[in-house]
Design an enzyme around this catalytic site. Structure first.
Site, short mmCIF file in Angstrom:
data_model
loop_
_atom_site.label_atom_id
_atom_site.label_comp_id
_atom_site.label_asym_id
_atom_site.label_seq_id
_atom_site.Cartn_x
_atom_site.Cartn_y
_atom_site.Cartn_z
CD GLU A 288 -3.02 -0.83 2.33
OE1 GLU A 288 -2.86 0.11 3.15
OE2 GLU A 288 -3.92 -1.67 2.45
CG ASP B 153 -3.86 8.87 7.50
OD1 ASP B 153 -4.27 7.70 7.46
OD2 ASP B 153 -3.63 9.55 6.49
#
Length: 279
Positions: A50, A61
């Site tokens: 990824e 995040d």
């Protein structure tokens, strides 16, 4: 349409083991170092990569990945340079799947059609766009599918039975089960509950289920691996890289070696777990 992601998971299923999916931030701490990390990941045991697209407002995040994105942006990383990383990686590795992960705004500004053309040409196999719900499939998901790029959806503990079919509709490649609510890097979820959730999702799809968010150690990865088709590790890898940097984000140690050591340990643990379970 068969992508590298489809091929990889079919191979792993035949081997009787789950995938190790490794996330890192494109351009962190700089383009050259990040490309070295990317090339080292499969050799250390990563099955799927990824590749994070740094963004200035990464709402999903946690602090570690936010900091990685900021380091990358400060070093001059752009979406074009992240695509360049994929293209350079493909010159040496034509089998390891690359999934680009990030936010829609970056792609929208770049231009959807241009992005998909460049992503396909660079050897990108899948996309995870965390802020683009299924109601907006016409924006990117359907064009990506037409371009031969998998569109990977996120499901969470709060995705109920009414919502799940909508999330899975037009999904391809694999399903990413976010094992807890919140931001990346939080504490790991209860593995028994993860197993229950994976079994529930599998009633509605034939796609592989990969589990992430909160997986930091080889032991945790092994525990998740007993329940899933793949384990996603991101924050721990980003932290391993960050641990080799000074306060200005410049390398003082060896970020590539640090990331490689961790991924190797994760890979050994994940592979051994399923092999033991199969015996």
């Amino acid at each position: 349409m068969t992508t590298r992601i489809d091929t990889k998971f079919a191979e792993l299923k035949a081997e009787g083991r789950p995938a190790l999916v490794t996330y890192f931030m494109g351009g962190d701490p700089d383009l050259e170092t990040a490309l070295k990390v990317m090339k080292a990941l499969p050799k250390a045991g990563a099955d799927v990569i990824e590749l994070g697209m740094p963004f200035s407002d990464p709402m999903a995040d946690g602090p570690a990945i936010q900091a990685a994105g900021l380091r990358a942006l400060n070093a001059g990383q752009t979406l074009a340079k992240t695509l360049y990383m994929a293209a350079e990686f493909r010159k040496e590795d034509d089998t390891t799947p690359i999934v680009m992960m990030g936010y829609y705004n970056l792609i929208y500004i770049y231009g959807v059609e241009r992005f998909l053309t460049d992503a396909k040409a660079s050897g990108v196999d899948g996309l995870i766009v965390v802020d683009l719900p299924s109601e907006m499939d016409a924006e990117l998901c359907i064009p990506a599918m037409k371009a031969g790029i998998n569109f990977i959806r996120l499901t969470t503990p709060t995705t109920d039975d009414k919502r799940l079919p909508k999330v899975l509709h037009n999904s391809s490649g694999f399903v990413y089960y976010v094992s807890m609510n919140g931001i990346t890097g939080a504490a790991i979820a209860d593995t028994a509950k993860v197993g229950e959730a994976v079994r529930h999702i599998k009633k509605s799809t034939d796609l592989p289920i990969c589990v992430g968010f909160g997986v930091k150690t080889p032991e945790q990865a092994a525990a998740i691996a007993t329940h899933a088709d793949g384990v996603v590790v991101g924050t721990a890898i980003v932290n391993a890289i960050a641990g080799e940097l000074d306060e200005k984000g410049k390398a003082k140690g060896d970020p590539v070696a640090a990331a490689t050591r961790l991924v190797h340990a994760l890979a050994e643990s994940v592979r051994a777990t399923r092999l033991e379970a199969a015996q």
